[in-house]
Design an enzyme around this catalytic site. Structure first.
Site, short mmCIF file in Angstrom:
data_model
loop_
_atom_site.label_atom_id
_atom_site.label_comp_id
_atom_site.label_asym_id
_atom_site.label_seq_id
_atom_site.Cartn_x
_atom_site.Cartn_y
_atom_site.Cartn_z
CB SER A 85 -43.62 -19.09 35.93
OG SER A 85 -42.55 -19.44 36.76
CD GLU B 265 -38.07 -18.80 30.53
OE1 GLU B 265 -38.41 -18.10 31.50
OE2 GLU B 265 -38.86 -19.26 29.70
CG HIS C 174 -39.16 -16.49 34.36
ND1 HIS C 174 -39.64 -17.59 33.69
CD2 HIS C 174 -39.85 -16.44 35.55
CE1 HIS C 174 -40.56 -18.19 34.44
NE2 HIS C 174 -40.71 -17.51 35.56
#
Length: 543
Positions: A230, A353, A451
């Site tokens: 990320s 995600e 995610h």
């Protein structure tokens, strides 16, 4: 959120059951050697230019925690580039993690990840942690991990980011780092033409420290892989452009779910955002802000979310800046040309995600088609209605929020990652791509393959993620088998620059002919042009 036919298409390679994965890529005896218990040994000690460090043996590894890599960024050094640490006299104890960077914190965490950074917090946070089989002269490959957290949270002390499994299973030296977050790391003031991106200066200082000191821990300073997820993956890209003293800082890069779809603000745009922050805190300028206690600075983050958020977008109240000093172009560009072009790259994303941020949100559950169409026009302009229909048809029974989440996933993560793979492939630069597909049953399956879900699989340390609600209900057999496959691929890439290992299906480099992408799931399979339909939808002129 698991019925997109493009994500189930299988070409060329056969799959491997997750439960069947075993790693055989290490030289004989390395894993056993790394795991050997230490008996009747004094604590490990290393001599560094800054001073002597005493660590501890944990699980058969020599571990050094809370090692300072830069001067504390406090007082007059708040919102200044990282500076060298002055060193210390005598032997410094390195058996406890240093404080995490100041950040918002809620006891008990959230419904998805649990906690991402825990007390104690302190501005004096520029420390790193090292795991090594032995502090000797073996010149092992080095893996540096940079945590994510939306630029506002995270810590090297998070149990899930422990380097233990990689050091033990891969005979690697593993380092993870703390760096400045939120307003302390990302505000931009443009003082006298000075740069910003204080977070990046921290990370550069940490990598410089690794280059200068890691040999004392049994690592090879010429064989470094920098990995992150990320915001940490965006950091990896930003670091790729640096070439101090004419040599690259690292040889390989692993980018997990990099938000390359973020548009990085200009100096003028960042100054406007800083003005919003100054108004919230009630300070006229950076001089006054330097006198404000850090808890008050962090508390202003909640109002920053309210003032900078936009419907249908992943909220990021603090962002990097193209300041022309520390960062002169978009981070993705740094992996295509210049110093970063020669770095081996492993890049990927999770299939859903955006479910991480939106699937459990009651306000977004009530989203209407008209709202989502309006958001889609930001991406597709006159093609918004066609795109909406495509996303809707890919998810039988999809609600407007499902379409929105898939659109955000593609906008922010998947399509920019594919575009980077395309650009590197067009130039003959090595790049491997993956998509993590295994959904979690947690929260009635609403999260899908969200995610962050790949993180415990990459580290293969589920015992360290007991606080994470999103792992609830996963089959232990499938979970552990896929983790063995993924963990072994990451080790192989760090050691050799190639993620292949037995008995995984052949994972070819991403090229413009096959566009091979490894689909990581209960059956792991190599898929040709997995995102092809959506790539063409987002870029109609692409071949």
């Amino acid at each position: 959120m698991t019925d997109d036919p493009s994500r189930r298409k299988v070409l060329k390679s056969s799959g491997v059951l997750a439960g069947a994965a075993l790693f055989s890529g290490l030289p004989d005896g390395h894993a056993a050697q790394a795991a050997a218990p230490r008996t009747n040994e004094p604590p490990p000690v290393v001599e560094l230019p800054a001073g002597r460090l005493r660590g501890a043996f944990e699980g058969g590894l020599a571990v050094f925690k809370g090692v300072p890599y830069a001067a504390p960024p406090v007082g007059a050094l708040r919102w200044r580039p990282a500076r060298p640490h002055p060193g210390w006299q005598g032997t410094r104890d390195a058996t406890a993690f240093g404080p995490s960077a100041p950040q918002p914190y809620r006891e008990g965490g959230d419904q998805v990840l649990g906690t991402h950074g825990a007390p104690p917090f302190d501005e004096d946070c520029l420390t790193l942690n090292v795991w090594t089989p032995r502090a000797d002269g073996a010149k092992r490959p080095v893996m540096v991990w940079i945590h994510g957290g939306g630029f506002i949270s995270g810590s090297g002390a998070v149990p899930g980011y422990s380097g233990e499994t990689f050091a033990r299973d891969g005979d690697l030296v593993v380092v993870n780092i703390n760096y400045r977050l939120g307003p302390l790391g990302y505000l931009y003031f443009g003082e006298d033409g000075a740069g910003g991106n204080f977070w990046l200066t921290d990370q550069l200082a940490a990598l410089g420290w690794v280059r200068e000191n890691i040999a004392a821990f049994g690592g090879d300073p010429e064989n470094i892989t920098v990995a992150g997820q990320s915001g940490g993956a965006l950091s990896v890209a930003a670091l790729a452009g640096s070439r101090p003293k004419g040599r690259p800082l690292f040889r390989r890069a692993i980018l997990q779910s990099p938000p390359l779809g973020l548009r990085i603000p200009t100096r003028a745009e960042s100054l406007r955002r800083t003005a919003t922050y100054l108004d919230i805190v009630g300070a006229a300028n950076v001089t006054e802000l330097r006198a404000v206690p850090w808890p008050r600075l962090i508390a202003a983050t909640f109002e920053m979310f309210a003032r900078t958020g936009q419907w249908g977008y992943w909220s990021t109240p603090y962002l990097p800046v193209i300041d022309g000093v520390t960062l002169d172009r978009d981070p993705a560009d740094l992996l295509v040309s210049g110093a970063g072009a020669d770095i081996d790259v492993l890049i990927g994303w999770t299939r859903e995600e955006a479910n991480f941020a939106f699937a459990l949100s009651e306000p977004y559950a009530a989203a209407t088609k008209d709202q989502v169409l309006a958001r889609a026009r930001d991406t597709f302009r006159n093609g918004a209605a066609q795109a909406y229909t495509a996303y809707e048809e890919a998810r039988p029974g999809a609600r407007p929020v499902d379409v929105l989440m898939d659109l955000i996933t593609d906008d922010l993560f998947r399509m920019p990652a594919v575009a980077l793979a395309e650009r590197r492939a067009a130039r003959g630069r090595p790049v491997w791509a993956y998509q993590f597909n295994l959904p979690t049953p947690a929260h009635e399956g609403r999260l899908g393959a969200a995610h962050c879900l790949e993180l415990p699989f990459v580290f293969d340390n589920f015992d360290k993620w007991s606080q994470a609600p999103f792992l609830s209900g996963l089959s232990p057999r499938v979970r552990d088998g896929l983790a063995a496959t993924v963990h072994a691929s990451w080790i192989s890439f760090v050691r050799t620059g190639d993620p292949n290992h037995r008995p995984m299906p052949r994972w070819n480099r991403y090229d413009r002919d096959s566009r091979t992408t490894m689909a990581l799931d209960s059956v792991t399979t190599a898929v040709d042009d997995l995102a092809g339909y959506w790539r063409r939808l987002h870029r109609p002129t692409a071949s």
